[in-house]
Design an enzyme around this catalytic site. Structure first.
Site, PDB file in Angstrom:
ATOM      1  N   TRP A  90       0.856  -1.192   0.000  1.00 28.67           N
ATOM      2  CA  TRP A  90       0.000   0.000   0.000  1.00 28.67           C
ATOM      3  C   TRP A  90       0.892   1.241   0.000  1.00 28.67           C
ATOM      4  O   TRP A  90       1.788   1.364   0.832  1.00 28.67           O
ATOM      5  CB  TRP A  90      -0.893  -0.037   1.236  1.00 28.67           C
ATOM      6  CG  TRP A  90      -1.857   1.090   1.373  1.00 28.67           C
ATOM      7  CD1 TRP A  90      -2.656   1.608   0.403  1.00 28.67           C
ATOM      8  CD2 TRP A  90      -2.135   1.838   2.573  1.00 28.67           C
ATOM      9  NE1 TRP A  90      -3.423   2.635   0.919  1.00 28.67           N
ATOM     10  CE2 TRP A  90      -3.120   2.794   2.239  1.00 28.67           C
ATOM     11  CE3 TRP A  90      -1.655   1.775   3.880  1.00 28.67           C
ATOM     12  CZ2 TRP A  90      -3.626   3.689   3.176  1.00 28.67           C
ATOM     13  CZ3 TRP A  90      -2.159   2.658   4.814  1.00 28.67           C
ATOM     14  CH2 TRP A  90      -3.140   3.598   4.463  1.00 28.67           C
ATOM     15  N   ASP A 171      -0.940  -5.698   9.203  1.00 28.41           N
ATOM     16  CA  ASP A 171      -1.972  -4.750   8.784  1.00 28.41           C
ATOM     17  C   ASP A 171      -3.167  -5.573   8.308  1.00 28.41           C
ATOM     18  O   ASP A 171      -3.103  -6.240   7.273  1.00 28.41           O
ATOM     19  CB  ASP A 171      -1.435  -3.864   7.649  1.00 28.41           C
ATOM     20  CG  ASP A 171      -2.417  -2.759   7.268  1.00 28.41           C
ATOM     21  OD1 ASP A 171      -3.511  -2.689   7.860  1.00 28.41           O
ATOM     22  OD2 ASP A 171      -2.085  -1.973   6.362  1.00 28.41           O
ATOM     23  N   ALA A 173      -6.778  -5.181   7.170  1.00 32.33           N
ATOM     24  CA  ALA A 173      -7.755  -4.180   6.731  1.00 32.33           C
ATOM     25  C   ALA A 173      -8.954  -4.765   6.002  1.00 32.33           C
ATOM     26  O   ALA A 173      -9.879  -4.016   5.673  1.00 32.33           O
ATOM     27  CB  ALA A 173      -7.063  -3.157   5.820  1.00 32.33           C
ATOM     28  N   LYS A 206     -13.737  -1.245   5.648  1.00 32.51           N
ATOM     29  CA  LYS A 206     -14.221  -2.011   4.502  1.00 32.51           C
ATOM     30  C   LYS A 206     -15.263  -3.046   4.908  1.00 32.51           C
ATOM     31  O   LYS A 206     -16.328  -3.146   4.301  1.00 32.51           O
ATOM     32  CB  LYS A 206     -13.062  -2.696   3.780  1.00 32.51           C
ATOM     33  CG  LYS A 206     -12.113  -1.740   3.076  1.00 32.51           C
ATOM     34  CD  LYS A 206     -11.059  -1.209   4.040  1.00 32.51           C
ATOM     35  CE  LYS A 206     -10.091  -0.268   3.335  1.00 32.51           C
ATOM     36  NZ  LYS A 206      -9.138   0.328   4.289  1.00 32.51           N
TER      37      LYS A 206
END
Length: 375
Positions: A90, A171, A173, A206
């Site tokens: 990212w 991470d 997400a 999300k």
């Protein structure tokens, strides 16, 4: 959704209505935010080991806030550590950690031709890491490639980190948007059970559709409950200096949903609908051309098309199809109404490639500077 919209989930609407009718105050909650939110979310993330005395969690403004809070804690406690991250990753990962004062180092992650994870090469690159260095890992649904580690790969990563004294920073997400809420964190749970120290940055943006509400959490795992108490004292102080307290509304929505079995069930059902649609679009896109076949096995919102910036520019100018120059696309932007048109525009650019092995390895490159040079 099928109409190109990003709707508010039914469970979220119901939770918001309840908050409007029942919430009695907007008073400050404190630097830890909504403690009940963090406790209930931990049960989704960590399962049976949710209440681990070696782990402390705190609410943050989104997953980005969780990453930055972890970065600031590392700068405070281990300023000489380096954080290693796969290439590509990212784009905001490096700025977050560098702005906090940490050195970042890239390592190879995927083969630029096949698009597959190259774990042995990755571990070979990480052999240059020093004890105490950090390894940034995507918990599932890698952004931007859509790739994911196998359970065996997670075990190898755990063994490698233990052998070399490295600290995983995960991470997470996109839990629930890959293969399922439990399936998407099975590997991460294996890793956390095997290593003494770790960070987990989490985003609800999300999987709850709460993008603009900025809902996240950071958990820090240490080797002992005593060290965890020390981490807690420091991380609350750092959070206090960064944002005083995180925004309440989005976290309160998640808490209400997870506290109510009916709402939690409805949320899981809606999440399954989103996941099923994403994976159906992956299957349909992958079936269009052999070079796109790996997209079917990838997961989450993103994949990288095997095209160069000139092709991206032509798709934009000639067809009104927009993506970043790397060829990263958001699979959720596809639906039965636009998939055929997307394919008609894309396929002529792929005609020269009967398979991914025919692609030039110049499409993606992975510079790996020496640690000393980067310093």
């Amino acid at each position: 959704d099928e109409n190109g919209q990003t709707p508010v989930l039914r469970a979220v609407k119901a939770a918001e209505a309840r908050l409007v009718s029942e919430q009695t105050t907007k008073a400050y909650l404190g630097a830890e935010g909504d403690i009940r939110f963090t406790e209930r979310l931990a049960e989704v993330v960590f399962g049976p080991s949710a209440h681990n005395p070696r782990r402390f969690g705190i609410q943050t403004p989104g997953g980005t806030g969780a990453l930055r809070l972890g970065a600031e804690l590392l700068t405070l406690g281990a300023p000489d550590s380096c954080i290693w991250m796969g290439s590509p990753t990212w784009p905001n990962h490096a700025p977050i950690f560098e702005d906090a004062g940490l050195l970042t180092m890239p390592h190879v992650y995927i083969d630029p031709v096949s698009g597959d994870i190259v774990l042995d090469e990755m571990l070979g690159a990480l052999a240059g890491a020093r004890p105490g260095d950090i390894v940034l890992l995507h918990g599932c649904c890698h952004n931007p490639t859509g790739t994911h580690f196998t359970l065996e790969a997670w075990r190898k990563l755990a063994s490698f980190c233990n052998a070399r004294g490295l600290v995983p920073f995960i991470d997470l997400a996109y839990q629930g948007l890959g293969d399922g809420l439990e399936e998407d964190v099975a590997g991460m749970r294996l890793l956390l059970a095997a290593v003494p120290n770790a960070f987990v940055a989490y985003s609800c943006d999300k999987n709850f559709g709460l993008y603009r509400e900025r809902v996240g959490a950071l958990w820090v795992q240490t080797s002992s409950p005593e060290l965890t108490d020390l981490v807690k004292a420091n991380i609350v102080a750092v959070a206090r200096g960064l944002w005083s307290m995180p925004p309440d509304h989005g976290a309160a929505i998640v808490r209400v949903i997870l506290d109510d079995p009916a709402l939690a069930k409805d949320w899981r059902n809606e999440l399954a609908e989103m996941r099923t649609r994403l994976n159906a679009m992956r299957m349909a896109l992958a079936a269009m051309h052999p070079v796109l076949a790996p997209i079917a096995e990838q997961r989450g919102l993103f994949s990288i098309l095997p095209i160069d910036p000139d092709t991206v520019a032509d798709l934009r100018a000639s067809h009104g199809i927009y993506m970043v120059d790397s060829g990263r696309i958001n699979i959720a932007g596809l639906n039965p109404g636009n998939l055929a048109r997307f394919g008609e525009a894309l396929l002529p650019h792929l005609a020269a490639f009967p398979s991914r092995q025919a692609l030039s390895d110049t499409v993606l490159s992975y510079p790996l500077p020496a640690r000393e040079a980067a310093s």
